[in-house]
Design a protein around this motif. Structure first.
Motif, mmCIF file in Angstrom:
data_model
loop_
_atom_site.group_PDB
_atom_site.id
_atom_site.type_symbol
_atom_site.label_atom_id
_atom_site.label_comp_id
_atom_site.label_asym_id
_atom_site.label_seq_id
_atom_site.Cartn_x
_atom_site.Cartn_y
_atom_site.Cartn_z
ATOM 1 N N ARG A 125 0.846 -0.980 0.056
ATOM 2 C CA ARG A 125 0.048 -0.161 -0.017
ATOM 3 C C ARG A 125 0.869 1.225 0.104
ATOM 4 N N ALA A 126 0.306 2.193 -0.417
ATOM 5 C CA ALA A 126 0.906 3.704 -0.310
ATOM 6 C C ALA A 126 0.428 4.277 0.892
ATOM 7 N N SER A 127 1.347 5.080 1.437
ATOM 8 C CA SER A 127 1.150 5.743 2.959
ATOM 9 C C SER A 127 1.526 6.917 2.670
ATOM 10 N N GLY A 128 0.942 8.110 3.129
ATOM 11 C CA GLY A 128 1.608 9.290 3.500
ATOM 12 C C GLY A 128 1.497 10.217 2.354
ATOM 13 N N PHE A 129 0.675 9.691 1.118
ATOM 14 C CA PHE A 129 0.632 10.646 -0.102
ATOM 15 C C PHE A 129 -0.611 11.554 0.047
ATOM 16 N N ASN A 130 -0.411 12.588 0.951
ATOM 17 C CA ASN A 130 -1.548 13.250 1.343
ATOM 18 C C ASN A 130 -1.023 14.656 1.311
ATOM 19 N N GLY A 131 -2.004 15.594 1.640
ATOM 20 C CA GLY A 131 -1.454 16.867 1.693
ATOM 21 C C GLY A 131 -0.193 17.208 2.513
ATOM 22 N N ALA A 132 -0.433 17.017 3.841
ATOM 23 C CA ALA A 132 0.606 17.224 4.747
ATOM 24 C C ALA A 132 1.856 16.411 4.483
ATOM 25 N N GLY A 133 1.927 15.232 4.007
ATOM 26 C CA GLY A 133 3.107 14.485 3.510
ATOM 27 C C GLY A 133 3.800 14.882 2.416
ATOM 28 N N VAL A 134 2.902 15.364 1.326
ATOM 29 C CA VAL A 134 3.500 16.110 0.319
ATOM 30 C C VAL A 134 4.319 17.445 0.689
ATOM 31 N N ILE A 135 3.722 18.023 1.371
ATOM 32 C CA ILE A 135 4.393 19.207 1.901
ATOM 33 C C ILE A 135 5.528 18.925 2.716
ATOM 34 N N GLU A 141 11.989 2.720 -0.330
ATOM 35 C CA GLU A 141 10.775 2.464 0.229
ATOM 36 C C GLU A 141 10.121 1.203 -0.396
ATOM 37 N N LEU A 142 10.201 1.307 -1.976
ATOM 38 C CA LEU A 142 9.633 0.012 -2.614
ATOM 39 C C LEU A 142 10.361 -1.158 -1.950
ATOM 40 N N GLY A 143 11.676 -1.056 -2.012
ATOM 41 C CA GLY A 143 12.575 -2.329 -1.455
ATOM 42 C C GLY A 143 12.314 -2.797 -0.355
ATOM 43 N N SER A 144 12.002 -1.950 0.829
ATOM 44 C CA SER A 144 11.821 -2.376 2.347
ATOM 45 C C SER A 144 10.422 -2.828 2.424
ATOM 46 N N ALA A 145 9.194 -2.383 1.418
ATOM 47 C CA ALA A 145 7.912 -2.921 1.548
ATOM 48 C C ALA A 145 8.097 -4.319 0.870
ATOM 49 N N TYR A 146 8.942 -4.513 -0.254
ATOM 50 C CA TYR A 146 8.928 -5.944 -0.910
ATOM 51 C C TYR A 146 9.418 -6.729 0.134
ATOM 52 N N ALA A 147 10.592 -6.545 0.942
ATOM 53 C CA ALA A 147 11.174 -7.351 1.943
ATOM 54 C C ALA A 147 10.303 -7.762 2.920
ATOM 55 N N ARG A 171 5.972 4.292 2.053
ATOM 56 C CA ARG A 171 5.750 5.825 2.558
ATOM 57 C C ARG A 171 6.504 6.837 1.923
ATOM 58 N N LEU A 172 5.854 7.820 1.894
ATOM 59 C CA LEU A 172 6.327 9.075 1.196
ATOM 60 C C LEU A 172 7.410 9.633 2.201
ATOM 61 N N ILE A 173 7.041 9.781 3.450
ATOM 62 C CA ILE A 173 8.061 10.386 4.642
ATOM 63 C C ILE A 173 8.248 9.241 5.510
ATOM 64 N N PRO A 174 9.192 8.346 5.276
ATOM 65 C CA PRO A 174 9.654 7.413 6.043
ATOM 66 C C PRO A 174 10.030 7.623 7.569
ATOM 67 N N LEU A 175 9.657 8.477 8.312
ATOM 68 C CA LEU A 175 9.893 8.923 9.509
ATOM 69 C C LEU A 175 8.891 8.468 10.453
ATOM 70 N N PRO A 176 9.111 8.126 11.710
ATOM 71 C CA PRO A 176 8.196 7.930 12.901
ATOM 72 C C PRO A 176 7.395 9.373 12.965
ATOM 73 N N LEU A 177 6.150 9.185 13.553
ATOM 74 C CA LEU A 177 4.970 10.232 13.836
ATOM 75 C C LEU A 177 4.507 10.808 12.669
ATOM 76 N N LEU A 178 5.369 10.763 11.298
ATOM 77 C CA LEU A 178 4.987 11.185 10.047
ATOM 78 C C LEU A 178 4.429 10.405 9.148
ATOM 79 N N ALA A 179 4.456 8.968 9.597
ATOM 80 C CA ALA A 179 4.022 7.910 8.734
ATOM 81 C C ALA A 179 3.543 6.674 9.287
ATOM 82 N N ALA A 180 2.659 6.099 8.846
ATOM 83 C CA ALA A 180 2.285 4.655 9.460
ATOM 84 C C ALA A 180 3.408 3.685 9.489
ATOM 85 N N PRO A 181 3.257 2.592 10.326
ATOM 86 C CA PRO A 181 4.304 1.648 10.301
ATOM 87 C C PRO A 181 4.510 1.036 8.956
#
Length: 259
Positions: A29-39, A68-74, A86-96
């Motif tokens: 799944r894609a995560s964080g591709f919203n307004g806040a994540g894009v900004i 991100e693609l490699g980690s998700a595939y792993a 995840r668009l922003i692969p950081l805690p508190l800014l993206a889902a696990p």
């Protein structure tokens, strides 16, 4: 030409990493591709561009997406049903990354090292194509060179022994097998080294890495998972050292310039 042929051979040897059949049904799944994540992503990219150049900004975006693609595939390889890009692969800014915790430290080490190991292939291919294309298409060749350098730089930083970076997770798994406080000791040493470099060279980049090391000290909670055996820890350590060294060599031009 010889280097390019070796790079192509490396790519062929690495094909099973992305073509092997998955053992379970699931999805990415894609995560964080919203307004806040894009900004936030735009601000981070602008910061990278301001420290380097627009071409490096392009390489940075590509490096993040490949990671991100490699980690998700792993995560899918080890059987997790849901994995997130995840668009922003950081805690508190993206889902696990996954809804399921890692049951074994070897699984977590595998997912942490998979994406950086996979990134070696496009990095080496870009370096191999650069001298071939430089006489006939210098702009394309320069773009490939910059992309390769950024792939090395980004993955080297991600492999630093700081949590929640991939390198911090690997170091935590290794230290759990030998000496639980080893990871903290390495983090303190690296943080002190970056702090010294920041003060000596008045480097913003080194100061940011020192800050990343300091925040890593707050991630002290150990996950409930089976630890690595001694043999597994040695294997993970060897893989970690190899991938870290390769990416340092690939990104050394930019890493030295950021001092």
């Amino acid at each position: 030409m010889t280097f390019l042929l070796l790079a192509i051979a490396l790519g062929l040897f690495a094909l099973p990493l992305v073509t092997r059949p998955l053992t379970s049904q699931g999805r990415i799944r894609a995560s964080g591709f919203n307004g806040a994540g894009v900004i936030v992503g735009f601000v981070i990219t602008v910061a990278v561009v301001s420290l380097t150049s627009p071409l490096f900004g392009f390489g940075f975006v590509l490096a993040v997406m490949l990671h991100e693609l490699g980690s998700a595939y792993a995560c899918r390889i080890i059987g997790h049903e849901v994995a997130r890009v995840r668009l922003i692969p950081l805690p508190l800014l993206a889902a696990p990354r996954s809804d399921r915790p890692f049951g074994h430290a070897l699984e977590e080490s595998f997912t942490a090292l998979y994406a950086p190991a996979l990134a070696i292939v496009p990095m080496v291919l870009c370096f191999g194509l650069f001298p071939i294309l430089a006489p006939i298409a210098p702009m394309v060749a320069n773009l490939l060179r910059v992309t390769a350098i950024m792939l090395g730089t980004f993955n080297f930083i991600m492999l630093l022994p700081f949590l929640p970076f991939a390198g911090g997770r690997v170091m935590r798994a290794i230290s759990g097998a030998f000496w639980p406080r080893f990871g903290t000791t390495v983090t303190l040493f690296m943080t002190a080294a970056f702090t010294s470099a920041a003060l000596r060279d008045h480097s913003i980049a080194m100061a940011l890495l020192a800050a990343a090391g300091l925040q890593s000290l707050w991630h002290r909670r150990q996950p409930e998972q089976a630890p690595l055996s001694s043999n597994e820890a040695l294997l993970v350590m060897a893989c970690y050292a190899f991938v870290l060294t390769v990416h340092y060599l690939g990104g050394s031009w930019l890493l030295n310039g950021l001092r």
